[in-house]
Enzyme design. Sequence first.
Site: not given
Length: 373
Positions: A192, A216, A270
């Site tokens: 992130h 991601n 996840d």
Amino acid sequence: MKQAIINAVVHTGEEIIENGVVVVENGTIISVQKEIPNDIKTIDLGGNHLSAGFIDIQINGGEKYYFSQTPNEETIQDIYDASMKYGTTHVLPCLISSSRETILDGIKAVRNYMKKHQNGVIGMHLEGPFLNPQRRGAHSIDQVRKPTDEELQEIISKGKDVIKVITIAPECFTEKQLNMLIESGITISIGHSTISHKEVQPYFAKGINLVTHLFNAMTQFGHREPGLVGAVFENEEVYAPVILDGVHCDYAAAKIAYKLKQDKFFLISDATFLGRKVANFKWDNFDAHLVDGFYRNDDGNLAGASISMTEAVQNAYNHLHVSADEAIKMATTRVAAAIGMQNKVGKISLGFPASFVEFDSDLTTIKTLDFRE
């Protein structure tokens, strides 16, 4: 009680033993051999395959409860019970960006649970809250924040021996704060984050060797700016976990990542929830709706995954075209190594937990075999 698993193709994590025998007692592996012992109970696998149970270091919920919403022992039990149905015998319940109080509640719950149950809950994964808001993904903007020395120290102090992995955006940390975290012994994972290829190199040089869900919520590979993805590809020691559901990253991208990372490539679920039994969920500013088998939020963005580790392993075999043994390693030995637990879980070896998966040669059928008390 001593028991022997016989007539099995044993995938130890280091070798494959045809017609292997695994002897277990009191929840522990006491021998891996070829001879069938006398006078003890045997479990005949009929030529099926056997490996260590899967390890999932990033799972958010079970079949009913979401850990960040209800960070208590009941949720942990739900996550563990649900995981066991899908071949996962060791888990790190994941708490996403939350209030300070919720984080401390999660740590306390996991600590208390681990004191009472000597099973496969081996700690927790704290994903956030110290993330870059520009790459927060489904994390609430109200909870994502920069660390203060005091909050970070409290999390480190109270999370000792409980938090096994923490996901951070290192650009949000001061050097002092990052050193505090490194010295704590918690495995740091970069995610992130808006960090560039060049900017991340000093952090890898400090010994950080893990990222959170490759591709991601990170800077992508480009020919002029290779991004964090490119830096992971370039640095041989960095582990690359992938949500292998074909949506969080295309199978072709995963195949490229595997070719480059090899034994540093591993699988995570996840999962927002397991079993696809929760169709709609809302907590704080986070919402998830099951759409065509995948969780998405009201904006149509991915909101966590819906696959199990069993599905991830099957997808590795079917879409990355690796051997069954290689797919199994992506969910066992390599996961353990990524979090520094390679001498405790993830292999069929003397002294390791007697928790396994039994499977056929093409991984069509995978089931849990657990001999722990």
